[in-house]
Design a protein around this motif. Structure first.
Motif, PDB file in Angstrom:
ATOM      1  N   ASP A 279      16.887 -53.916-165.399  1.00 49.76           N
ATOM      2  CA  ASP A 279      17.318 -55.273-165.113  1.00 49.76           C
ATOM      3  C   ASP A 279      18.757 -55.366-165.172  1.00 49.76           C
ATOM      4  O   ASP A 279      19.224 -56.133-165.901  1.00 49.76           O
ATOM      5  N   LEU A 280      18.812 -55.889-164.196  1.00 50.95           N
ATOM      6  CA  LEU A 280      20.556 -56.132-163.634  1.00 50.95           C
ATOM      7  C   LEU A 280      20.056 -57.514-163.436  1.00 50.95           C
ATOM      8  O   LEU A 280      18.889 -58.164-163.112  1.00 50.95           O
ATOM      9  N   ILE A 281      21.232 -57.934-164.057  1.00 52.35           N
ATOM     10  CA  ILE A 281      21.631 -59.362-163.959  1.00 52.35           C
ATOM     11  C   ILE A 281      21.738 -60.289-162.401  1.00 52.35           C
ATOM     12  O   ILE A 281      21.648 -61.578-163.049  1.00 52.35           O
ATOM     13  N   SER A 282      21.784 -59.631-161.458  1.00 52.36           N
ATOM     14  CA  SER A 282      21.534 -59.814-160.098  1.00 52.36           C
ATOM     15  C   SER A 282      19.895 -60.541-160.240  1.00 52.36           C
ATOM     16  O   SER A 282      20.068 -61.476-159.753  1.00 52.36           O
ATOM     17  N   VAL A 283      19.748 -59.144-160.540  1.00 56.45           N
ATOM     18  CA  VAL A 283      17.246 -59.704-160.295  1.00 56.45           C
ATOM     19  C   VAL A 283      17.360 -60.245-160.896  1.00 56.45           C
ATOM     20  O   VAL A 283      16.802 -61.192-160.789  1.00 56.45           O
ATOM     21  N   HIS A 284      17.939 -60.279-162.253  1.00 57.12           N
ATOM     22  CA  HIS A 284      18.011 -61.694-163.243  1.00 57.12           C
ATOM     23  C   HIS A 284      17.575 -62.900-163.043  1.00 57.12           C
ATOM     24  O   HIS A 284      16.876 -63.624-163.284  1.00 57.12           O
ATOM     25  N   ILE A 285      18.867 -63.569-162.658  1.00 58.71           N
ATOM     26  CA  ILE A 285      19.068 -64.217-162.350  1.00 58.71           C
ATOM     27  C   ILE A 285      18.469 -64.748-160.633  1.00 58.71           C
ATOM     28  O   ILE A 285      17.941 -66.286-160.248  1.00 58.71           O
ATOM     29  N   TYR A 286      17.677 -63.801-159.471  1.00 58.74           N
ATOM     30  CA  TYR A 286      17.139 -64.165-158.648  1.00 58.74           C
ATOM     31  C   TYR A 286      15.713 -64.602-159.136  1.00 58.74           C
ATOM     32  O   TYR A 286      14.771 -65.475-159.015  1.00 58.74           O
ATOM     33  N   GLN A 287      15.086 -64.016-160.505  1.00 56.41           N
ATOM     34  CA  GLN A 287      13.872 -63.939-160.507  1.00 56.41           C
ATOM     35  C   GLN A 287      13.865 -66.024-161.331  1.00 56.41           C
ATOM     36  O   GLN A 287      12.619 -65.810-161.415  1.00 56.41           O
ATOM     37  N   ALA A 288      15.012 -65.995-162.248  1.00 54.74           N
ATOM     38  CA  ALA A 288      14.886 -67.192-162.901  1.00 54.74           C
ATOM     39  C   ALA A 288      15.103 -68.401-161.715  1.00 54.74           C
ATOM     40  O   ALA A 288      14.687 -69.389-162.351  1.00 54.74           O
ATOM     41  N   SER A 289      15.628 -68.243-160.695  1.00 59.34           N
ATOM     42  CA  SER A 289      15.724 -69.118-159.905  1.00 59.34           C
ATOM     43  C   SER A 289      14.172 -69.028-158.996  1.00 59.34           C
ATOM     44  O   SER A 289      13.827 -70.188-158.286  1.00 59.34           O
ATOM     45  N   PHE A 290      13.628 -67.839-158.005  1.00 60.02           N
ATOM     46  CA  PHE A 290      12.785 -68.461-157.241  1.00 60.02           C
ATOM     47  C   PHE A 290      11.587 -67.308-157.904  1.00 60.02           C
ATOM     48  O   PHE A 290      11.168 -67.335-157.020  1.00 60.02           O
ATOM     49  N   THR A 291      11.023 -66.946-158.953  1.00 59.52           N
ATOM     50  CA  THR A 291       9.874 -66.596-159.612  1.00 59.52           C
ATOM     51  C   THR A 291       9.154 -68.323-160.255  1.00 59.52           C
ATOM     52  O   THR A 291       8.382 -68.163-160.515  1.00 59.52           O
ATOM     53  N   ASN A 292      10.528 -68.268-161.698  1.00 61.29           N
ATOM     54  CA  ASN A 292      10.602 -69.833-162.731  1.00 61.29           C
ATOM     55  C   ASN A 292      10.538 -70.962-161.679  1.00 61.29           C
ATOM     56  O   ASN A 292      10.436 -71.819-162.213  1.00 61.29           O
ATOM     57  N   TRP A 293      11.128 -70.747-160.268  1.00 65.53           N
ATOM     58  CA  TRP A 293      11.259 -72.081-160.586  1.00 65.53           C
ATOM     59  C   TRP A 293      12.232 -72.917-160.406  1.00 65.53           C
ATOM     60  O   TRP A 293      12.321 -74.065-161.096  1.00 65.53           O
ATOM     61  N   ASN A 294      13.630 -72.447-161.593  1.00 68.15           N
ATOM     62  CA  ASN A 294      14.265 -72.767-162.340  1.00 68.15           C
ATOM     63  C   ASN A 294      16.006 -72.697-161.868  1.00 68.15           C
ATOM     64  O   ASN A 294      16.875 -72.055-162.137  1.00 68.15           O
ATOM     65  N   PHE A 295      15.913 -73.641-161.288  1.00 69.00           N
ATOM     66  CA  PHE A 295      17.235 -73.430-159.863  1.00 69.00           C
ATOM     67  C   PHE A 295      18.258 -74.190-160.683  1.00 69.00           C
ATOM     68  O   PHE A 295      19.250 -73.519-160.177  1.00 69.00           O
ATOM     69  N   GLY A 296      18.103 -75.035-161.872  1.00 66.88           N
ATOM     70  CA  GLY A 296      19.520 -75.574-161.544  1.00 66.88           C
ATOM     71  C   GLY A 296      19.982 -74.534-163.098  1.00 66.88           C
ATOM     72  O   GLY A 296      21.054 -74.519-163.267  1.00 66.88           O
ATOM     73  N   ALA A 297      19.091 -73.355-163.916  1.00 67.13           N
ATOM     74  CA  ALA A 297      19.150 -72.386-164.359  1.00 67.13           C
ATOM     75  C   ALA A 297      19.469 -71.564-164.068  1.00 67.13           C
ATOM     76  O   ALA A 297      20.897 -70.608-164.358  1.00 67.13           O
ATOM     77  N   GLY A 298      19.498 -71.147-162.523  1.00 64.68           N
ATOM     78  CA  GLY A 298      19.958 -70.021-162.028  1.00 64.68           C
ATOM     79  C   GLY A 298      21.138 -70.165-162.009  1.00 64.68           C
ATOM     80  O   GLY A 298      21.852 -69.087-161.180  1.00 64.68           O
ATOM     81  N   ALA A 299      21.485 -71.541-161.622  1.00 60.98           N
ATOM     82  CA  ALA A 299      22.787 -71.619-161.091  1.00 60.98           C
ATOM     83  C   ALA A 299      24.404 -71.613-161.929  1.00 60.98           C
ATOM     84  O   ALA A 299      24.642 -71.059-162.011  1.00 60.98           O
ATOM     85  N   ALA A 300      23.538 -72.241-163.118  1.00 56.79           N
ATOM     86  CA  ALA A 300      24.295 -72.219-164.393  1.00 56.79           C
ATOM     87  C   ALA A 300      24.766 -70.509-164.336  1.00 56.79           C
ATOM     88  O   ALA A 300      26.108 -69.887-164.590  1.00 56.79           O
ATOM     89  N   MET A 301      23.376 -69.061-164.468  1.00 50.66           N
ATOM     90  CA  MET A 301      23.588 -68.231-164.533  1.00 50.66           C
ATOM     91  C   MET A 301      24.784 -67.398-164.083  1.00 50.66           C
ATOM     92  O   MET A 301      25.905 -66.645-163.933  1.00 50.66           O
ATOM     93  N   SER A 302      24.790 -67.896-162.720  1.00 48.51           N
ATOM     94  CA  SER A 302      25.303 -67.374-161.466  1.00 48.51           C
ATOM     95  C   SER A 302      27.288 -67.762-162.002  1.00 48.51           C
ATOM     96  O   SER A 302      28.013 -66.909-161.500  1.00 48.51           O
ATOM     97  N   VAL A 303      27.121 -68.990-162.356  1.00 49.11           N
ATOM     98  CA  VAL A 303      28.223 -69.284-162.324  1.00 49.11           C
ATOM     99  C   VAL A 303      29.148 -68.938-163.420  1.00 49.11           C
ATOM    100  O   VAL A 303      30.433 -68.839-164.025  1.00 49.11           O
TER     101      VAL A 303
END
Length: 329
Positions: A279-303
């Motif tokens: 579970d690399l962090i790039s895929v983890h951020i993708y799952q948080a954004s596009f699987t769990n539909w929490n784009f705000g949290a995914g953007a925060a993880m990216s920052v």
């Protein structure tokens, strides 16, 4: 009859000590401004492709952006630092999963970069000697780097299949190294499968860069060292590696950034949901954004990921520049 103005002009022309102001030639101005004009399209594209999405991602990280507010994300309510607190709260499930993914990515990146550098450097040093078929072998070494990522990784997906994959066929059926066929794309073996694909795909780049750096080392140094009785390992340790230090500093940094941010390889290898061991962090951020539909949290993880890479890059450049200055002294 002459006017005072005409008289003054005549006096100025006839006076030898009168200094004329410098005139700026139009051709020189065009030559100075031409490089900036040629760079302008690239700068605009860089602004459009990288900086604008980055700024939008930073803004999204402060919003409560879900599937309900995605249609008009500019009107989504502000959440402040809630997304960041959720990401770094390691006692909560989301923060704990992010921390585990971070450590998996760190271990994977260090192993992949180290193996890529080691294999690429060894192959480049071996290719310095002249022998028949060297050009063909160099071209074959660069095939994994030249292949498109999706085509190469999909090939590895078929090779890692449990029932009819080439890897299990060789290891289990022909060599008998395993008691039963292994599952490579699920479970703990998924980490090793991802590492194998990453190293196979990345070491030709290290080989290419190191081979270019070796061209700048004079052959007279090796000849003099051989006359003094230095063996192959002593020549590599005393001549090759110190001479390649500037090249290796840039190479290691580029490999680290590429590997740490790699998304295509695990996504094509495992699909939308990677196993916990890979579970690399790039895929983890993708799952948080596009699987769990929490784009705000995914953007925060990216920052947060961006800040981490900036800190690591700054520290690395500081240490390497300090080492270069100490070496010159």
């Amino acid at each position: 009859m002459t006017t005072p103005v005409a008289t003054e002009r005549a006096v100025r022309k006839s006076s030898p000590g009168t200094a004329r102001g410098p005139r700026r030639r139009p051709g020189r101005t065009r030559r100075v401004s031409l490089p900036y004009l040629l760079l302008l399209p690239a700068l605009l594209l860089e602004l459009l492709v990288h900086l604008v999405p980055m700024a939008m991602g930073i803004v999204m990280s402060f919003k409560e952006l879900t599937q309900f507010t995605l249609r008009d994300w500019s009107t989504a309510p502000w959440s402040g630092l809630d997304n960041y607190e959720l990401s770094v709260d390691f006692d909560a499930p989301a923060g704990e999963a992010l921390l585990k993914s971070f450590f998996v990515t760190i271990g994977f990146t260090l192993l992949s970069v180290g193996l890529c550098w080691l294999i690429g450097t060894a192959a480049a040093i071996y290719m310095q000697d002249t022998f028949r078929g060297r050009g063909l072998l160099r071209a074959l070494f660069l095939v994994p780097y030249a292949l498109p990522v999706y085509a190469a990784v999909i090939t590895w997906v078929f090779m890692f299949q449990h029932d009819n994959g080439l890897v299990n066929h060789v290891l289990h059926d022909q060599l008998g190294l395993t008691d039963e066929p292994s599952f490579w794309l699920i479970g703990d073996n998924s980490f090793y499968a991802l590492l194998i694909v990453s190293v196979w795909k990345g070491w030709p780049f290290a080989f290419l860069i190191v081979m270019a750096g070796l061209q700048n080392i004079p052959r007279e140094l090796y000849e003099a060292a051989a006359l003094d009785g230095a063996g192959l390992w002593q020549q590599i340790r005393r001549i090759t590696l110190p001479s390649l230090r500037p090249v290796n500093q840039v190479l290691v940094l580029v490999l680290f950034l590429w590997t740490f941010n790699d998304f295509n390889t695990p996504y094509v290898l495992f699909g939308k949901t990677a196993p916990p061991a890979a579970d690399l962090i790039s895929v983890h951020i993708y799952q948080a954004s596009f699987t769990n539909w929490n784009f705000g949290a995914g953007a925060a993880m990216s920052v947060l990921l961006l800040l981490f890479l900036l800190v690591v890059t700054g520290v690395y450049l500081f240490l390497t520049s300090r080492g270069r200055k100490a070496g010159h002294v």
